[in-house]
Design a protein around this motif. Sequence first.
Motif, PDB file in Angstrom:
ATOM      1  N   ARG A   7       0.707  -1.094   0.013  1.00 57.73           N
ATOM      2  CA  ARG A   7       0.042  -0.014   0.043  1.00 57.73           C
ATOM      3  C   ARG A   7       1.066   1.310   0.078  1.00 57.73           C
ATOM      4  NH1 ARG A   7      -5.121  -0.752   1.450  1.00 57.73           N
ATOM      5  NH2 ARG A   7      -5.446   1.277   2.397  1.00 57.73           N
ATOM      6  N   LEU A   8       0.316   2.160  -0.601  1.00 53.57           N
ATOM      7  CA  LEU A   8       1.393   3.554  -0.539  1.00 53.57           C
ATOM      8  C   LEU A   8       1.139   4.206   0.502  1.00 53.57           C
ATOM      9  CD1 LEU A   8       2.432   5.963  -2.520  1.00 53.57           C
ATOM     10  CD2 LEU A   8      -0.018   6.901  -2.638  1.00 53.57           C
ATOM     11  N   VAL A   9       2.364   4.476   1.091  1.00 54.86           N
ATOM     12  CA  VAL A   9       2.371   5.251   2.390  1.00 54.86           C
ATOM     13  C   VAL A   9       2.551   6.699   2.102  1.00 54.86           C
ATOM     14  CG1 VAL A   9       3.935   5.512   4.358  1.00 54.86           C
ATOM     15  CG2 VAL A   9       3.265   3.249   3.523  1.00 54.86           C
ATOM     16  N   ASN A  10       3.668   7.062   1.284  1.00 59.12           N
ATOM     17  CA  ASN A  10       4.107   8.523   0.696  1.00 59.12           C
ATOM     18  C   ASN A  10       4.630   8.659  -0.306  1.00 59.12           C
ATOM     19  OD1 ASN A  10       5.565   8.959   4.313  1.00 59.12           O
ATOM     20  ND2 ASN A  10       3.596   9.947   3.560  1.00 59.12           N
ATOM     21  N   ALA A  11       4.085   9.707  -0.966  1.00 63.19           N
ATOM     22  CA  ALA A  11       4.535  10.230  -2.360  1.00 63.19           C
ATOM     23  C   ALA A  11       5.123  11.443  -2.323  1.00 63.19           C
ATOM     24  CB  ALA A  11       3.241  10.296  -3.257  1.00 63.19           C
ATOM     25  N   PHE A  12       6.289  11.319  -3.135  1.00 63.91           N
ATOM     26  CA  PHE A  12       7.000  12.595  -2.960  1.00 63.91           C
ATOM     27  C   PHE A  12       7.343  12.990  -4.623  1.00 63.91           C
ATOM     28  CE2 PHE A  12       8.451  10.138   0.651  1.00 63.91           C
ATOM     29  CZ  PHE A  12       8.616  10.844   1.400  1.00 63.91           C
ATOM     30  N   ASN A  13       7.498  14.555  -4.603  1.00 60.58           N
ATOM     31  CA  ASN A  13       7.948  14.890  -5.951  1.00 60.58           C
ATOM     32  C   ASN A  13       9.345  14.591  -6.040  1.00 60.58           C
ATOM     33  OD1 ASN A  13       7.989  16.893  -8.066  1.00 60.58           O
ATOM     34  ND2 ASN A  13       8.816  18.465  -6.920  1.00 60.58           N
ATOM     35  N   THR A  14       9.541  14.401  -7.479  1.00 63.47           N
ATOM     36  CA  THR A  14      11.013  14.177  -7.625  1.00 63.47           C
ATOM     37  C   THR A  14      11.377  14.510  -9.129  1.00 63.47           C
ATOM     38  OG1 THR A  14      12.758  12.212  -7.599  1.00 63.47           O
ATOM     39  CG2 THR A  14      10.730  11.619  -8.721  1.00 63.47           C
ATOM     40  N   SER A  15      12.737  14.480  -9.423  1.00 70.27           N
ATOM     41  CA  SER A  15      13.366  15.033 -10.832  1.00 70.27           C
ATOM     42  C   SER A  15      14.194  14.120 -11.103  1.00 70.27           C
ATOM     43  CB  SER A  15      13.793  16.321 -10.647  1.00 70.27           C
ATOM     44  OG  SER A  15      14.241  16.629 -11.908  1.00 70.27           O
ATOM     45  N   THR A  16      14.379  13.218 -12.121  1.00 69.23           N
ATOM     46  CA  THR A  16      15.107  12.151 -12.287  1.00 69.23           C
ATOM     47  C   THR A  16      15.716  12.485 -13.798  1.00 69.23           C
ATOM     48  OG1 THR A  16      13.401  10.994 -14.022  1.00 69.23           O
ATOM     49  CG2 THR A  16      13.412  10.515 -11.163  1.00 69.23           C
ATOM     50  N   GLY A  17      16.407  11.772 -14.333  1.00 68.85           N
ATOM     51  CA  GLY A  17      17.506  12.029 -15.339  1.00 68.85           C
ATOM     52  C   GLY A  17      16.768  12.777 -16.412  1.00 68.85           C
ATOM     53  N   SER A  18      17.498  13.752 -17.064  1.00 69.50           N
ATOM     54  CA  SER A  18      16.926  14.570 -18.234  1.00 69.50           C
ATOM     55  C   SER A  18      16.841  13.834 -19.457  1.00 69.50           C
ATOM     56  CB  SER A  18      17.687  15.821 -18.277  1.00 69.50           C
ATOM     57  OG  SER A  18      19.078  15.409 -18.809  1.00 69.50           O
ATOM     58  N   ASN A  19      17.371  12.806 -19.640  1.00 69.07           N
ATOM     59  CA  ASN A  19      17.559  11.917 -20.915  1.00 69.07           C
ATOM     60  C   ASN A  19      18.312  12.705 -22.012  1.00 69.07           C
ATOM     61  OD1 ASN A  19      17.417   9.144 -22.279  1.00 69.07           O
ATOM     62  ND2 ASN A  19      15.489  10.094 -23.217  1.00 69.07           N
ATOM     63  N   GLY A  20      19.127  13.831 -21.559  1.00 73.12           N
ATOM     64  CA  GLY A  20      19.587  14.821 -22.634  1.00 73.12           C
ATOM     65  C   GLY A  20      21.193  14.223 -22.422  1.00 73.12           C
ATOM     66  N   THR A  21      21.979  14.961 -22.913  1.00 71.87           N
ATOM     67  CA  THR A  21      23.535  14.717 -22.744  1.00 71.87           C
ATOM     68  C   THR A  21      24.336  15.875 -22.159  1.00 71.87           C
ATOM     69  OG1 THR A  21      24.102  15.798 -24.941  1.00 71.87           O
ATOM     70  CG2 THR A  21      23.446  13.250 -24.868  1.00 71.87           C
ATOM     71  N   TYR A  22      25.456  15.098 -21.359  1.00 77.24           N
ATOM     72  CA  TYR A  22      26.462  16.075 -20.788  1.00 77.24           C
ATOM     73  C   TYR A  22      27.854  15.421 -20.959  1.00 77.24           C
ATOM     74  CZ  TYR A  22      26.577  12.368 -17.098  1.00 77.24           C
ATOM     75  OH  TYR A  22      26.706  11.188 -16.361  1.00 77.24           O
TER      76      TYR A  22
END
Length: 313
Positions: free
Chosen positions: A212-227
């Motif tokens: 069961r879901l306990v907590n949900a958080f805003n996240t930011s993952t890989g941009s799928n761009g290049t560096y």
Amino acid sequence: MRRTTTVRRTTTAGALALATVLAGCGATQGAREAGPAATQTVTAAPTTTTSSDTSEPAAEPTSDQPTTSAPSASPEATATATATATASTTPAAPTGTPSATPTGGATKDDEPDAEAETLRAGAKGPQVTKVQQQLVALGYWLGTPDGQYGSSTQQAVMALQKAAGIGRDGTLGPRTRKALAAGVRPAVRTTSGNAIEIDLKHQLLMVVEGGRLVNAFNTSTGSNGTYVSEGTTYRAYTPKGTFSVVRQIDGKRVSKLGELWRPKYFFQGWAFHGSNSIPGYPASHGCARLSNAAIDHLWSSGDAPAGRKVIVY
């Protein structure tokens, strides 16, 4: 005081590809190890030094709608480990307010509402308290409701907006109020047991216990761009698959790609960690960014211990 986390990790030969090690936000030499089980001691000295997040991509997406594209490479690697960590007092996180600036072209949710006041960062009072209580009841983590529309409340509102598929600006306007009233919650894939789920499409990190879901958080993952790092070009992606928390650092980790606050690594150099920049779109080199307050909660609550399953999809 120095804090040490000792981890015993078992890796599968061939699962660690050297060419992709630096794609993680905090890749280290230890991530390159393969073969027999190895014991590694990771030590970090907590610090209160404030530094800007240096892992922002050069360009931003032009839409705030849920990302539908997925990384071209989807390793089906599985990493498991057992670990023991010494109990510690939560160190002081780097100062700074998480950035949640929406990208250009977003559908703002701050239009006048005849029936309910639009709430945004800086608001305070009974209305804010009521909204906070509703968010917490649905599983959106923001700490203890206090009637202050601060950064944690803004992050929780953005998580709700992502789950609902509406503009991600962290403001509680008409559309977001409707989603809140409708009880919109993100769906999880774990039907039994405990896990950390990272939903790349909706850009959410979720804690699941007993299916069961306990907590949900805003996240930011890989941009799928290049560096480019040390003259070599890499792709900023977050690997999909089933992993587990294999090591963690109770403090600030400074890598070649930027700073990571209290990172919990789940595959090679990829981790979920605290940051001062958690926008509404994929923006990292590959790690899953959380607010410093959110990662502090995951440490203190014990919801993401060493060995906890991590599912990325």
